[in-house]
Write a protein that holds these residues in place. Sequence first.
Motif, short mmCIF file in Angstrom:
data_model
loop_
_atom_site.label_atom_id
_atom_site.label_comp_id
_atom_site.label_asym_id
_atom_site.label_seq_id
_atom_site.Cartn_x
_atom_site.Cartn_y
_atom_site.Cartn_z
N LEU A 409 0.80 -1.22 0.00
CA LEU A 409 0.00 0.00 0.00
C LEU A 409 0.83 1.27 0.00
N GLY A 410 2.06 1.19 0.50
CA GLY A 410 2.82 2.41 0.69
C GLY A 410 2.12 3.30 1.69
N LEU A 411 1.93 4.55 1.33
CA LEU A 411 1.39 5.51 2.28
C LEU A 411 -0.12 5.68 2.19
N GLU A 412 -0.80 4.80 1.48
CA GLU A 412 -2.27 4.86 1.48
C GLU A 412 -2.84 4.55 2.85
N GLN A 413 -2.01 3.97 3.72
CA GLN A 413 -2.50 3.68 5.07
C GLN A 413 -2.84 4.98 5.81
N LEU A 414 -2.43 6.13 5.26
CA LEU A 414 -2.83 7.40 5.86
C LEU A 414 -4.34 7.50 6.01
N LEU A 415 -5.05 6.94 5.07
CA LEU A 415 -6.51 7.00 5.11
C LEU A 415 -7.06 6.43 6.40
N LEU A 416 -6.38 5.43 6.92
CA LEU A 416 -6.88 4.78 8.12
C LEU A 416 -6.15 5.23 9.37
N SER A 417 -5.00 5.89 9.21
CA SER A 417 -4.25 6.34 10.37
C SER A 417 -4.66 7.73 10.83
N TYR A 449 -5.31 23.39 -4.27
CA TYR A 449 -5.98 22.63 -5.34
C TYR A 449 -6.99 21.64 -4.77
N LEU A 450 -6.58 20.93 -3.70
CA LEU A 450 -7.47 19.95 -3.09
C LEU A 450 -8.56 20.62 -2.27
N ASP A 451 -8.24 21.80 -1.67
CA ASP A 451 -9.27 22.55 -0.95
C ASP A 451 -10.36 23.04 -1.88
N ALA A 472 0.75 23.14 -14.36
CA ALA A 472 2.12 22.63 -14.41
C ALA A 472 2.58 22.16 -13.03
N ARG A 473 2.21 22.94 -11.99
CA ARG A 473 2.61 22.54 -10.63
C ARG A 473 1.92 21.24 -10.20
N ILE A 474 0.67 21.11 -10.51
CA ILE A 474 -0.05 19.87 -10.15
C ILE A 474 0.57 18.68 -10.87
N HIS A 475 0.93 18.87 -12.12
CA HIS A 475 1.59 17.79 -12.88
C HIS A 475 2.93 17.44 -12.22
N ARG A 476 3.66 18.49 -11.78
CA ARG A 476 4.94 18.27 -11.10
C ARG A 476 4.74 17.51 -9.78
N VAL A 477 3.69 17.85 -9.04
CA VAL A 477 3.39 17.15 -7.77
C VAL A 477 3.17 15.66 -8.02
N GLN A 478 2.39 15.35 -9.02
CA GLN A 478 2.11 13.94 -9.33
C GLN A 478 3.39 13.20 -9.68
N ASP A 479 4.28 13.85 -10.43
CA ASP A 479 5.54 13.20 -10.81
C ASP A 479 6.41 12.95 -9.58
N LEU A 480 6.51 13.95 -8.70
CA LEU A 480 7.37 13.81 -7.52
C LEU A 480 6.84 12.76 -6.54
N ASP A 487 -7.43 9.44 -8.73
CA ASP A 487 -8.03 8.42 -7.87
C ASP A 487 -8.56 9.09 -6.61
N PRO A 488 -9.85 8.90 -6.26
CA PRO A 488 -10.45 9.59 -5.10
C PRO A 488 -9.74 9.27 -3.79
N GLU A 489 -9.37 8.02 -3.58
CA GLU A 489 -8.73 7.66 -2.32
C GLU A 489 -7.35 8.28 -2.21
N THR A 490 -6.63 8.35 -3.33
CA THR A 490 -5.31 8.99 -3.33
C THR A 490 -5.43 10.48 -3.03
N ARG A 491 -6.40 11.14 -3.67
CA ARG A 491 -6.63 12.57 -3.40
C ARG A 491 -6.92 12.80 -1.92
N LEU A 492 -7.75 11.93 -1.34
CA LEU A 492 -8.09 12.09 0.07
C LEU A 492 -6.85 11.91 0.95
N ALA A 493 -6.01 10.93 0.61
CA ALA A 493 -4.80 10.69 1.41
C ALA A 493 -3.88 11.91 1.38
#
Length: 503
Positions: A409-417, A449-451, A472-480, A487-493
């Motif tokens: 899962l990597g850091l998707e456990q944030l959803l539950l932590s 962006y998420l707010d 461009a910044r959002i694209h850069r965030v996704q790359d980093l 993905d809704p769950e990823t956005r929430l995390a």
Amino acid sequence: MSKQLSVSHLLSHSANGGLNILVGDENTLWPDVVVEFSESRFPNHVEGALAILTAPPPRDAWQQDALIRRMRDRGFRALAMPGAGSFGKGTQVLAVRLGLVLLSVERPMELARACWQLLQGRDSLTLDFVRKISHSFEYRADRLSDLLRVLASNIGYGIALVASDGVVLQAGGELPVELLNEISFGPWVDTVSTAHGDAASVRVDSPSRAGLRLAVFGNGLSDTQLNALSVAAEVMMPGIAARLLIDEVADVNDATAASGLLRDFLEQYPVADAELEQRMQDRGWRTGGYHVAFRVTGRSHLDTFQLLRMMKQELAEIKTDSHAVISGRGVTGWLRFQGPPVPQDLEAQVTRLRRMHHNLRIALNVATGIGTLDSGRAGLYTSINGANDAARIAMNRSAAGWFVRIDALGLEQLLLSWTENDRFVPAAKSLLAPLQRDGAKLLTTISSYLDHESSISATAEAMDLHRNTVAARIHRVQDLLGLDLTDPETRLAVHLACRALQE
């Protein structure tokens, strides 16, 4: 009831005098049995009977041939005698040509008694079973499995406790699946004969577990044997039901004690209490070595004791040291390795746990989570908590088959932590650390962006930036981050992580 015997009937008798067939068809039938200590005493005319000669055969081949011819001329269809294995090849070929079934028996009089029981003394056969059953119940069995083993050994047939979905326990042999499928679960007593074997079964009258039957099974059983065994099953059943209840009460008490011990370990950690450590040692819970925890929980209401029983059956096939404990609405368990397992061995065990999950889901609506591989006392605690997180994620992961491994899962456990801030904030910092390299602008942009519900235009207006700059910044965030923000769950995390770092 059948009024004829065959070799197969006698071979399936638990007290047949050590009978073996040398030549001939084991399904050949005969209506009567004649027992004599000398060949000369047999009657001259019979109608296809079995002859049991208590004396050994003559040594010379010509005398053996003559004996075979005379017995067949008298009308006998089969001959049983001690030492018949010494008959030469030529004599055996002669028996085949004459249509005489040739049998070897170690104890002729015991065979004679078995024949009498199957032909005439049906009550004697039944009483024999009852006597052996009563002796079996005098044995102080530790568990139901131990009692079934003793019963099967004493009566000479396989015994199985079965449910409609399979065998629960068995001893004295393996009940063929094809035979189990033919057993009727409706009537009180049922007998069935198939090409795969024969069985007599009775419904188990148990207040704790409905839908069980006690089956006694074998091969080549006559009607007489099946009817006698059906009575034997009825005699055994109350004792089996009582032992089943005793074991289940003991299992409940043991499961309650184990559940309390696990709760104490998790609540007292990291305090190392000597008394708690001793209790864990007494139960066989060694904290040394390496651990991989797993958690199986119900996605709807379920019987946790049934889940524990099923899991223990599955875990018994895993050679690695394993434990399983009822905890809340599910079962928490772990595998223990003496030393660090090589990756291939670890993956093999996780695959086996996945197979367990699949088998459990056939009967129960469950989700399963797998923790990380960790060592020592702290590692056991960490792996159990990771398995709990993974199980909560798995509750809503239909695409993953309701099976989640926390390592994957990597850091998707944030959803539950999120509700455990001491664990969430460090994870949030780790997730968003790549954004800090470019200063605060990427973190500020993704947070805004998420707010603004992932709207480029709204984010650009709020930050007084051009929409192309925001995109461009959002694209850069996704790359980093290596994440897909569609993905809704990823956005929430990520959103939760941004909120945590801004507080």
